[in-house]
Design a protein around this motif. Sequence first.
Motif, PDB file in Angstrom:
ATOM      1  N   MET A 196     -14.633 -24.806-101.679  1.00  0.00           N
ATOM      2  CA  MET A 196     -14.406 -23.452-101.178  1.00  0.00           C
ATOM      3  C   MET A 196     -14.870 -22.423-102.206  1.00  0.00           C
ATOM      4  N   ARG A 197     -15.559 -21.398-101.727  1.00  0.00           N
ATOM      5  CA  ARG A 197     -16.024 -20.329-102.614  1.00  0.00           C
ATOM      6  C   ARG A 197     -14.942 -19.258-102.746  1.00  0.00           C
ATOM      7  N   LYS A 198     -14.816 -18.711-103.940  1.00  0.00           N
ATOM      8  CA  LYS A 198     -13.875 -17.614-104.193  1.00  0.00           C
ATOM      9  C   LYS A 198     -14.624 -16.287-104.131  1.00  0.00           C
ATOM     10  N   ALA A 199     -14.123 -15.382-103.296  1.00  0.00           N
ATOM     11  CA  ALA A 199     -14.753 -14.064-103.158  1.00  0.00           C
ATOM     12  C   ALA A 199     -13.702 -12.976-103.274  1.00  0.00           C
ATOM     13  N   VAL A 200     -14.183 -11.751-103.483  1.00  0.00           N
ATOM     14  CA  VAL A 200     -13.283 -10.595-103.547  1.00  0.00           C
ATOM     15  C   VAL A 200     -13.885  -9.463-102.727  1.00  0.00           C
ATOM     16  N   ASN A 201     -13.029  -8.771-101.993  1.00  0.00           N
ATOM     17  CA  ASN A 201     -13.426  -7.628-101.179  1.00  0.00           C
ATOM     18  C   ASN A 201     -13.495  -6.376-102.053  1.00  0.00           C
ATOM     19  N   ASP A 202     -14.389  -5.455-101.678  1.00  0.00           N
ATOM     20  CA  ASP A 202     -14.603  -4.266-102.525  1.00  0.00           C
ATOM     21  C   ASP A 202     -13.611  -3.133-102.292  1.00  0.00           C
ATOM     22  N   THR A 239      -8.042 -29.797 -93.192  1.00  0.00           N
ATOM     23  CA  THR A 239      -8.943 -29.538 -92.065  1.00  0.00           C
ATOM     24  C   THR A 239     -10.409 -29.491 -92.473  1.00  0.00           C
ATOM     25  N   GLY A 240     -10.679 -29.705 -93.750  1.00  0.00           N
ATOM     26  CA  GLY A 240     -12.061 -29.773 -94.216  1.00  0.00           C
ATOM     27  C   GLY A 240     -12.744 -28.430 -94.333  1.00  0.00           C
ATOM     28  N   PHE A 241     -11.975 -27.361 -94.476  1.00  0.00           N
ATOM     29  CA  PHE A 241     -12.601 -26.042 -94.613  1.00  0.00           C
ATOM     30  C   PHE A 241     -13.348 -25.972 -95.934  1.00  0.00           C
ATOM     31  N   ALA A 242     -14.627 -25.575 -95.875  1.00  0.00           N
ATOM     32  CA  ALA A 242     -15.463 -25.515 -97.077  1.00  0.00           C
ATOM     33  C   ALA A 242     -16.144 -24.161 -97.216  1.00  0.00           C
ATOM     34  N   GLY A 243     -15.615 -23.150 -96.538  1.00  0.00           N
ATOM     35  CA  GLY A 243     -16.226 -21.833 -96.561  1.00  0.00           C
ATOM     36  C   GLY A 243     -15.678 -20.950 -97.673  1.00  0.00           C
ATOM     37  N   THR A 244     -15.701 -19.651 -97.412  1.00  0.00           N
ATOM     38  CA  THR A 244     -15.309 -18.660 -98.416  1.00  0.00           C
ATOM     39  C   THR A 244     -13.880 -18.190 -98.180  1.00  0.00           C
ATOM     40  N   VAL A 245     -13.124 -18.105 -99.254  1.00  0.00           N
ATOM     41  CA  VAL A 245     -11.789 -17.515 -99.227  1.00  0.00           C
ATOM     42  C   VAL A 245     -11.879 -16.200-100.002  1.00  0.00           C
ATOM     43  N   THR A 246     -11.637 -15.097 -99.302  1.00  0.00           N
ATOM     44  CA  THR A 246     -11.843 -13.773 -99.885  1.00  0.00           C
ATOM     45  C   THR A 246     -10.519 -13.089-100.169  1.00  0.00           C
ATOM     46  N   ALA A 247     -10.302 -12.729-101.419  1.00  0.00           N
ATOM     47  CA  ALA A 247      -9.100 -12.004-101.798  1.00  0.00           C
ATOM     48  C   ALA A 247      -9.277 -10.519-101.503  1.00  0.00           C
ATOM     49  N   THR A 248      -8.231  -9.921-100.935  1.00  0.00           N
ATOM     50  CA  THR A 248      -8.246  -8.487-100.635  1.00  0.00           C
ATOM     51  C   THR A 248      -6.999  -7.870-101.253  1.00  0.00           C
ATOM     52  N   PRO A 249      -7.049  -7.501-102.533  1.00  0.00           N
ATOM     53  CA  PRO A 249      -5.851  -6.954-103.172  1.00  0.00           C
ATOM     54  C   PRO A 249      -5.471  -5.611-102.574  1.00  0.00           C
ATOM     55  N   PRO A 250      -4.168  -5.282-102.560  1.00  0.00           N
ATOM     56  CA  PRO A 250      -3.745  -3.979-102.036  1.00  0.00           C
ATOM     57  C   PRO A 250      -4.189  -2.848-102.954  1.00  0.00           C
ATOM     58  N   ALA A 251      -4.108  -1.642-102.438  1.00  0.00           N
ATOM     59  CA  ALA A 251      -4.514  -0.471-103.221  1.00  0.00           C
ATOM     60  C   ALA A 251      -3.676  -0.348-104.491  1.00  0.00           C
ATOM     61  N   PHE A 252      -4.289   0.159-105.549  1.00  0.00           N
ATOM     62  CA  PHE A 252      -3.608   0.365-106.827  1.00  0.00           C
ATOM     63  C   PHE A 252      -4.176   1.614-107.464  1.00  0.00           C
ATOM     64  N   LEU A 253      -3.547   2.066-108.549  1.00  0.00           N
ATOM     65  CA  LEU A 253      -3.916   3.348-109.148  1.00  0.00           C
ATOM     66  C   LEU A 253      -4.649   3.227-110.475  1.00  0.00           C
ATOM     67  N   HIS A 254      -4.413   2.145-111.198  1.00  0.00           N
ATOM     68  CA  HIS A 254      -4.938   2.079-112.570  1.00  0.00           C
ATOM     69  C   HIS A 254      -5.429   0.663-112.898  1.00  0.00           C
ATOM     70  N   TYR A 255      -6.222   0.567-113.947  1.00  0.00           N
ATOM     71  CA  TYR A 255      -6.638  -0.691-114.567  1.00  0.00           C
ATOM     72  C   TYR A 255      -7.332  -1.654-113.590  1.00  0.00           C
ATOM     73  N   PRO A 256      -8.448  -1.252-113.020  1.00  0.00           N
ATOM     74  CA  PRO A 256      -9.127  -2.122-112.055  1.00  0.00           C
ATOM     75  C   PRO A 256      -9.594  -3.450-112.653  1.00  0.00           C
ATOM     76  N   ARG A 257      -9.984  -3.454-113.922  1.00  0.00           N
ATOM     77  CA  ARG A 257     -10.430  -4.709-114.526  1.00  0.00           C
ATOM     78  C   ARG A 257      -9.281  -5.719-114.573  1.00  0.00           C
ATOM     79  N   GLN A 258      -8.083  -5.249-114.909  1.00  0.00           N
ATOM     80  CA  GLN A 258      -6.940  -6.161-114.956  1.00  0.00           C
ATOM     81  C   GLN A 258      -6.593  -6.678-113.566  1.00  0.00           C
ATOM     82  N   VAL A 259      -6.660  -5.805-112.560  1.00  0.00           N
ATOM     83  CA  VAL A 259      -6.389  -6.235-111.187  1.00  0.00           C
ATOM     84  C   VAL A 259      -7.415  -7.275-110.749  1.00  0.00           C
ATOM     85  N   MET A 260      -8.677  -7.051-111.096  1.00  0.00           N
ATOM     86  CA  MET A 260      -9.724  -8.009-110.742  1.00  0.00           C
ATOM     87  C   MET A 260      -9.444  -9.368-111.377  1.00  0.00           C
ATOM     88  N   ARG A 261      -9.093  -9.379-112.647  1.00  0.00           N
ATOM     89  CA  ARG A 261      -8.849 -10.637-113.340  1.00  0.00           C
ATOM     90  C   ARG A 261      -7.588 -11.322-112.827  1.00  0.00           C
TER      91      ARG A 261
END
Length: 270
Positions: A1-7, A236-258
């Motif tokens: 499974m691939r790890k992705a993140v929403n913008d 179930t053999g899922f081999a696609g992409t799992v995309t994380a969609t973190p909720p809105a935040f106010l500060h420190y985007p690099r820390q939220v990404m990590r």
Amino acid sequence: MRKAVNDWAFRRFWPLERWMAEAREAGFTAVECNAGPEPESYLKPGMTGGELDAVRRSADEAGVEIASLSTAQLNEWRLTSGSRDERAKSENLIRFMIEAAHRLGARTVLVVPGMVTPDTGYDEAYARAMDSLRRLAAEASAAGVVIGVENVPGNRFLLSPLEFRRFIDEADSPALRVYLDIGNVLPLGFPEQWIRLMAGRLAAVQAKDMREGAGALPLLAGDVNWPAVAAALKETGFAGTVTATPPAFLHYPRQVMRDTASQLAAILVE
């Protein structure tokens, strides 16, 4: 499974190139871009082929794949609307996403199928969504793209996994699959059960955590049974992409990404 993140949560902090670079540095191998008219959107309807090519070059330079495209605009322009003009706007936006996905090398476009309202009956919503999505699926297939239909309980439509599965099967197109939002299942049932019932029909999975009364939360902070979800995906053999969609935040985007990357990695290792 691939790890992705929403913008969505990051685009007000960083330009496109920086967001992609930060995603790769945090450990994501893929990203999901939102399309919409908002000033901060990385993808806007009407972008030229050259502009889309520049987006793809940015992804290549960052070392990430653009796995999918999404949009919030389909909650406003609905495929199920009684207005032909509104349905046309919705279909045209999806067509742009299909064309953009083809140009960007993305495999999936996320589509909200519509909404039941006081003016739009359940049967009308079902018929209109089916009509539009069958036609759009043919266009997606020709472009080598899959439409992933998202489950949105607040829209009062396709609320049961059995009904959702029947809708996909009735459409009868390999280019129309399920984009399962894990957190959105919680008001209706148990995500691991939905995964098993949608086996063979999943285009992609959205990793979002929720808690009743609190709304969307960071991964591992809500009520989703993530070990059961991970087990069901593997079973179930899922081999696609799992995309994380973190909720809105106010500060420190690099820390939220990590943090988001490490949380998703922990889930998928289970």
